[in-house]
Motif scaffolding. Structure first.
Motif, PDB file in Angstrom:
ATOM      1  N   GLU A  81       0.812  -5.614  -6.407  1.00 36.94           N
ATOM      2  CA  GLU A  81      -0.254  -5.880  -5.444  1.00 36.94           C
ATOM      3  C   GLU A  81      -1.305  -4.770  -5.325  1.00 36.94           C
ATOM      4  OE1 GLU A  81      -0.989  -8.818  -3.806  1.00 36.94           O
ATOM      5  OE2 GLU A  81       0.571  -9.531  -5.147  1.00 36.94           O
ATOM      6  N   SER A  82      -1.084  -3.611  -5.937  1.00 37.47           N
ATOM      7  CA  SER A  82      -2.067  -2.532  -5.822  1.00 37.47           C
ATOM      8  C   SER A  82      -3.424  -2.899  -6.410  1.00 37.47           C
ATOM      9  CB  SER A  82      -1.542  -1.240  -6.450  1.00 37.47           C
ATOM     10  OG  SER A  82      -0.544  -0.685  -5.633  1.00 37.47           O
ATOM     11  N   PRO A  83      -3.494  -3.508  -7.600  1.00 37.95           N
ATOM     12  CA  PRO A  83      -4.807  -3.873  -8.121  1.00 37.95           C
ATOM     13  C   PRO A  83      -5.567  -4.829  -7.189  1.00 37.95           C
ATOM     14  CG  PRO A  83      -3.221  -3.870  -9.897  1.00 37.95           C
ATOM     15  CD  PRO A  83      -2.444  -3.714  -8.609  1.00 37.95           C
ATOM     16  N   ALA A  84      -4.875  -5.810  -6.640  1.00 37.93           N
ATOM     17  CA  ALA A  84      -5.519  -6.751  -5.719  1.00 37.93           C
ATOM     18  C   ALA A  84      -5.974  -6.035  -4.453  1.00 37.93           C
ATOM     19  CB  ALA A  84      -4.556  -7.885  -5.369  1.00 37.93           C
ATOM     20  N   ARG A  85      -5.150  -5.136  -3.971  1.00 40.74           N
ATOM     21  CA  ARG A  85      -5.480  -4.366  -2.762  1.00 40.74           C
ATOM     22  C   ARG A  85      -6.734  -3.515  -2.976  1.00 40.74           C
ATOM     23  NH1 ARG A  85      -1.146  -0.065  -0.608  1.00 40.74           N
ATOM     24  NH2 ARG A  85      -2.257   0.638   1.214  1.00 40.74           N
ATOM     25  N   ILE A  86      -6.809  -2.887  -4.133  1.00 39.52           N
ATOM     26  CA  ILE A  86      -7.974  -2.049  -4.433  1.00 39.52           C
ATOM     27  C   ILE A  86      -9.208  -2.906  -4.672  1.00 39.52           C
ATOM     28  CG2 ILE A  86      -8.928  -0.362  -6.070  1.00 39.52           C
ATOM     29  CD1 ILE A  86      -6.764   0.650  -4.005  1.00 39.52           C
ATOM     30  N   LEU A  87      -9.046  -4.062  -5.304  1.00 40.82           N
ATOM     31  CA  LEU A  87     -10.180  -4.971  -5.479  1.00 40.82           C
ATOM     32  C   LEU A  87     -10.751  -5.364  -4.109  1.00 40.82           C
ATOM     33  CD1 LEU A  87     -11.923  -6.700  -7.446  1.00 40.82           C
ATOM     34  CD2 LEU A  87     -10.273  -8.547  -7.035  1.00 40.82           C
ATOM     35  N   ARG A  88      -9.886  -5.708  -3.169  1.00 36.89           N
ATOM     36  CA  ARG A  88     -10.353  -6.066  -1.822  1.00 36.89           C
ATOM     37  C   ARG A  88     -11.033  -4.882  -1.145  1.00 36.89           C
ATOM     38  NH1 ARG A  88      -5.303  -8.589  -1.944  1.00 36.89           N
ATOM     39  NH2 ARG A  88      -4.361  -6.935  -0.689  1.00 36.89           N
ATOM     40  N   ASP A  89     -10.482  -3.693  -1.328  1.00 30.87           N
ATOM     41  CA  ASP A  89     -11.088  -2.496  -0.737  1.00 30.87           C
ATOM     42  C   ASP A  89     -12.474  -2.231  -1.326  1.00 30.87           C
ATOM     43  OD1 ASP A  89     -10.850   0.130   0.828  1.00 30.87           O
ATOM     44  OD2 ASP A  89     -11.200   0.847  -1.216  1.00 30.87           O
ATOM     45  N   LEU A  90     -12.594  -2.359  -2.637  1.00 30.16           N
ATOM     46  CA  LEU A  90     -13.892  -2.150  -3.291  1.00 30.16           C
ATOM     47  C   LEU A  90     -14.898  -3.215  -2.843  1.00 30.16           C
ATOM     48  CD1 LEU A  90     -12.655  -1.156  -6.854  1.00 30.16           C
ATOM     49  CD2 LEU A  90     -13.767   0.344  -5.175  1.00 30.16           C
ATOM     50  N   ALA A  91     -14.424  -4.424  -2.625  1.00 25.69           N
ATOM     51  CA  ALA A  91     -15.310  -5.478  -2.125  1.00 25.69           C
ATOM     52  C   ALA A  91     -15.777  -5.154  -0.708  1.00 25.69           C
ATOM     53  CB  ALA A  91     -14.597  -6.827  -2.160  1.00 25.69           C
ATOM     54  N   ALA A  92     -14.885  -4.619   0.108  1.00 18.61           N
ATOM     55  CA  ALA A  92     -15.254  -4.244   1.479  1.00 18.61           C
ATOM     56  C   ALA A  92     -16.299  -3.130   1.487  1.00 18.61           C
ATOM     57  CB  ALA A  92     -14.012  -3.810   2.252  1.00 18.61           C
TER      58      ALA A  92
END
Length: 126
Positions: free
Chosen positions: A79-90
């Motif tokens: 889940e880290s890649p998805a978590r970072i993708l969401r963070d970068l989107a934010a």
């Protein structure tokens, strides 16, 4: 009680011990997110940039996960890649849309690496 449980067990006196997910503590969550973003954030950005450059904006989360695991110089937690993708989107560094929640499919719209370290955009309205 936290929404996610990392482990639980029964102590000698019969009481149940439960350790909650670290994300329930906002300070710990922010520190962990910063650490993980530092470790794999550039790899996630490279994946997004590569997909747009190759005119392949649609991807599945498993594509991102595989790319990060192949290119990161560290062990990558689930889940880290998805978590970072969401963070970068934010932060506005990655813009994407959801194509199919069921298929975990997304479409990249833009990548703005210069915003990767910017503060998160506020979603609160006064």
């Amino acid at each position: 009680m936290p929404c996610c449980v990392r482990w639980s067990g029964v102590a000698e006196d019969g009481t149940v011990a439960v350790a909650g997910d670290a994300t329930t503590d906002p300070t710990t969550h922010a520190a962990n997110l910063k650490r993980v973003r530092g470790a794999i954030g550039q790899v996630v950005l490279a994946f997004c940039d590569d997909r747009l450059t190759l005119d392949q904006p649609e991807f599945h989360m498993s594509d991102l996960d595989g790319y990060v695991r192949e290119h990161a110089r560290c062990v990558v937690a689930p889940e880290s890649p998805a978590r970072i993708l969401r963070d970068l989107a934010a932060r506005g560094a990655v813009v994407y849309s959801l194509v199919s929640r069921r298929a975990s499919a997304y479409r990249l719209i833009a990548v703005r690496p210069e915003l990767a370290l910017a503060p998160k955009k506020s979603t609160d309205t006064p």
